[in-house]
Design a protein around this motif. Structure first.
Motif, PDB file in Angstrom:
ATOM      1  N   GLU A  82       0.041   3.864  12.933  1.00 53.37           N
ATOM      2  CA  GLU A  82       0.590   3.265  11.719  1.00 53.37           C
ATOM      3  C   GLU A  82       1.184   4.335  10.813  1.00 53.37           C
ATOM      4  OE1 GLU A  82      -2.755   1.211  10.204  1.00 53.37           O
ATOM      5  OE2 GLU A  82      -2.563  -0.508  11.552  1.00 53.37           O
ATOM      6  N   GLN A  83       0.526   5.481  10.741  1.00 56.55           N
ATOM      7  CA  GLN A  83       1.077   6.585   9.946  1.00 56.55           C
ATOM      8  C   GLN A  83       2.441   7.004  10.465  1.00 56.55           C
ATOM      9  OE1 GLN A  83      -1.179  10.108   8.763  1.00 56.55           O
ATOM     10  NE2 GLN A  83      -3.043   9.007   9.238  1.00 56.55           N
ATOM     11  N   GLN A  84       2.550   7.124  11.770  1.00 55.67           N
ATOM     12  CA  GLN A  84       3.814   7.545  12.358  1.00 55.67           C
ATOM     13  C   GLN A  84       4.909   6.513  12.102  1.00 55.67           C
ATOM     14  OE1 GLN A  84       2.579   8.149  16.418  1.00 55.67           O
ATOM     15  NE2 GLN A  84       1.900  10.252  16.058  1.00 55.67           N
ATOM     16  N   ALA A  85       4.555   5.226  12.198  1.00 54.69           N
ATOM     17  CA  ALA A  85       5.532   4.178  11.917  1.00 54.69           C
ATOM     18  C   ALA A  85       5.959   4.208  10.446  1.00 54.69           C
ATOM     19  CB  ALA A  85       4.951   2.808  12.278  1.00 54.69           C
ATOM     20  N   LEU A  86       4.988   4.416   9.541  1.00 48.72           N
ATOM     21  CA  LEU A  86       5.306   4.506   8.116  1.00 48.72           C
ATOM     22  C   LEU A  86       6.171   5.723   7.820  1.00 48.72           C
ATOM     23  CD1 LEU A  86       1.909   3.484   6.500  1.00 48.72           C
ATOM     24  CD2 LEU A  86       4.091   2.319   6.172  1.00 48.72           C
ATOM     25  N   THR A  92       6.657   2.788   0.493  1.00 52.92           N
ATOM     26  CA  THR A  92       6.223   3.347   1.772  1.00 52.92           C
ATOM     27  C   THR A  92       5.417   4.610   1.558  1.00 52.92           C
ATOM     28  OG1 THR A  92       8.229   2.457   2.801  1.00 52.92           O
ATOM     29  CG2 THR A  92       7.019   4.115   4.048  1.00 52.92           C
ATOM     30  N   ASP A  93       5.830   5.411   0.582  1.00 52.26           N
ATOM     31  CA  ASP A  93       5.104   6.652   0.298  1.00 52.26           C
ATOM     32  C   ASP A  93       3.687   6.354  -0.184  1.00 52.26           C
ATOM     33  OD1 ASP A  93       5.160   9.619  -0.074  1.00 52.26           O
ATOM     34  OD2 ASP A  93       4.786   9.058  -2.151  1.00 52.26           O
ATOM     35  N   VAL A  94       3.546   5.353  -1.054  1.00 55.24           N
ATOM     36  CA  VAL A  94       2.217   4.968  -1.539  1.00 55.24           C
ATOM     37  C   VAL A  94       1.348   4.490  -0.381  1.00 55.24           C
ATOM     38  CG1 VAL A  94       0.976   3.278  -2.944  1.00 55.24           C
ATOM     39  CG2 VAL A  94       2.984   4.429  -3.883  1.00 55.24           C
ATOM     40  N   GLU A  95       1.922   3.643   0.479  1.00 52.50           N
ATOM     41  CA  GLU A  95       1.166   3.121   1.617  1.00 52.50           C
ATOM     42  C   GLU A  95       0.823   4.241   2.609  1.00 52.50           C
ATOM     43  OE1 GLU A  95      -0.756   0.318   4.065  1.00 52.50           O
ATOM     44  OE2 GLU A  95      -0.217   0.395   1.943  1.00 52.50           O
ATOM     45  N   LEU A  96       1.752   5.171   2.784  1.00 55.01           N
ATOM     46  CA  LEU A  96       1.493   6.277   3.711  1.00 55.01           C
ATOM     47  C   LEU A  96       0.345   7.138   3.205  1.00 55.01           C
ATOM     48  CD1 LEU A  96       2.279   7.827   6.248  1.00 55.01           C
ATOM     49  CD2 LEU A  96       4.017   9.030   4.906  1.00 55.01           C
ATOM     50  N   ARG A  97       0.315   7.403   1.921  1.00 56.45           N
ATOM     51  CA  ARG A  97      -0.793   8.180   1.360  1.00 56.45           C
ATOM     52  C   ARG A  97      -2.120   7.449   1.534  1.00 56.45           C
ATOM     53  NH1 ARG A  97       1.556  10.494  -4.440  1.00 56.45           N
ATOM     54  NH2 ARG A  97       3.521  11.339  -3.628  1.00 56.45           N
ATOM     55  N   ARG A  98      -2.093   6.126   1.349  1.00 57.10           N
ATOM     56  CA  ARG A  98      -3.318   5.352   1.529  1.00 57.10           C
ATOM     57  C   ARG A  98      -3.784   5.407   2.973  1.00 57.10           C
ATOM     58  NH1 ARG A  98      -5.293   0.626   3.075  1.00 57.10           N
ATOM     59  NH2 ARG A  98      -3.309  -0.125   3.900  1.00 57.10           N
TER      60      ARG A  98
END
Length: 387
Positions: free
Chosen positions: A176-180, A74-80
């Motif tokens: 999407e950021q908030q959901a992540l 999730t952290d990797v996806e959030l950074r992306r």
């Protein structure tokens, strides 16, 4: 961590190879109190038999690793997504600036038409001029002006559509950021709750139970390591590539640093934080998580292992170590432990991957010198050095 936990956790806890020694033990999942729900269920009270305790600890540590992996993914996806949102915001800012410019051009055109200064009225006046050649020359100029104004109107329409589309995309990216971020927080809570359950279970064990767990752990690890070496899968000496040599040297330099879940150095690491940073310092970027390393990097058979390769563990690829050679790996084992050298069979093997499959091995290779105490400490579980 309390003094009681530090004292009882000084003894290594066997978790990963319990089923190899005593066979699988079914542990019923406890139910939450009425009216409550949780993604992570608390551990059931300790059993008196060492095999049952091993099964409980193994389950808790596996669940901790899975929750940690979910957090990292999730952290990797959030950074992306954050990087994507920043690009969208920059594009939206440019689009809005261009839209303002187009609107000014359109407003100027409207004012000129309202004031009777459009190209049509000027064209009519030129046709009535005494010099027809001059009127003909000016016609081309007027045609160009008309085309430019039509282009300004078209730019305005496109700009409005682009700005509206970018604004919608930016809003979606933010949602999407908030959901992540919420998913990341939930994964973080899951990890911390699992670790509290491990601590709760360990603190309730007697010295005799811990001694028996240590015996079972060592027995299981020794048997698994002997079986692997006897199979001939790791026979032969191989040299790493120059990049693999640098990655391995970096990993060895980290020996003694504490495991902290989600950490990427330089003061602490989790398992894939160590391997990804080691290869990054060798000049090659690889995925951040053990699951992505297993999924994206080229796989190699154990019979072809060379120093610097990554050894992946458990059916869901939730743990990874770096191959040192001679049946040993460098790894950040589990919470409470420190980066160390372990037998390759300290955890159930899934397979191996190679970050640099096209690189040739070094013609001359000298293994890195290990620091004193590199093999000391637990391969799994909490230790007295835990916080």
């Amino acid at each position: 961590m309390s003094a009681r936990v530090r004292s009882v956790c000084a003894v290594a806890v066997a978790v990963t190879l319990a089923t190899a020694v005593v066979g699988p033990v079914a542990v019923a999942a406890p139910q939450p109190p009425p009216g409550e729900s949780s993604a992570v269920q608390p551990a059931q009270p300790p059993e008196t038999s060492a095999p049952a305790l091993l099964a409980q600890l193994q389950t808790l540590y596996r669940q901790t690793e899975e929750a940690t992996e979910a957090y990292k993914l999730t952290d990797v996806e959030l950074r992306r997504r954050e990087a994507e949102e920043q690009k969208l915001a920059a594009s939206l800012s440019k689009a809005r600036t261009a839209l303002d410019r187009s609107r000014r051009d359109a407003g100027k055109l409207a004012r000129e038409q309202y004031q009777g200064r459009s190209e049509l009225s000027t064209y009519v006046r030129l046709l009535l001029a005494r010099d027809p050649q001059s009127a003909l020359d000016q016609r081309h100029v007027l045609d160009r002006v008309a085309r430019e104004r039509q282009a300004a109107v078209a730019r305005l329409a496109r700009g409005e559509q682009q700005a509206a589309g970018l604004a919608r995309a930016s809003r979606r990216a933010l949602d999407e950021q908030q959901a992540l971020a919420r998913r990341q927080q939930q994964a973080k809570d899951d990890v911390e709750l699992r670790l509290k359950e491990v601590e709760k279970l360990l603190v309730g064990l007697s010295p005799e139970q811990l001694t028996e767990l240590t015996r079972l752990e060592r027995l299981g690890t020794d048997r698994a390591q002997q079986d692997l070496l006897a199979s001939g899968a790791l026979s032969g000496t191989r040299a790493p590539s120059s990049e693999g040599d640098r990655a391995l040297a970096y990993a060895v330099d980290q020996i003694g640093k504490p495991y902290v879940w989600g950490a990427e150095g330089p003061e602490s690491y989790d398992c894939s934080g160590l391997t990804s940073q080691a290869w990054a310092h060798a000049g090659r970027e690889i995925p951040r998580t053990s699951q992505e390393q297993w999924a994206q990097l080229p796989r190699v058979p154990l019979t072809s292992l060379r120093p610097g390769d990554l050894v992946v563990y458990f059916p869901t690829a939730t743990h990874v170590a770096m191959y040192l050679g001679d049946g040993l790996v460098v790894q950040a084992p589990r919470p409470g432990a420190r980066v160390k050298v372990s037998p390759i069979a300290a955890n159930p093997l899934l397979g191996a991957v190679r970050p640099d499959p096209a690189a040739a091995p070094m013609s001359s290779y000298h293994p890195p010198k290990l620091p004193e105490g590199a093999t000391e400490g637990v391969d799994t579980g909490y230790s007295e050095e835990s916080d």
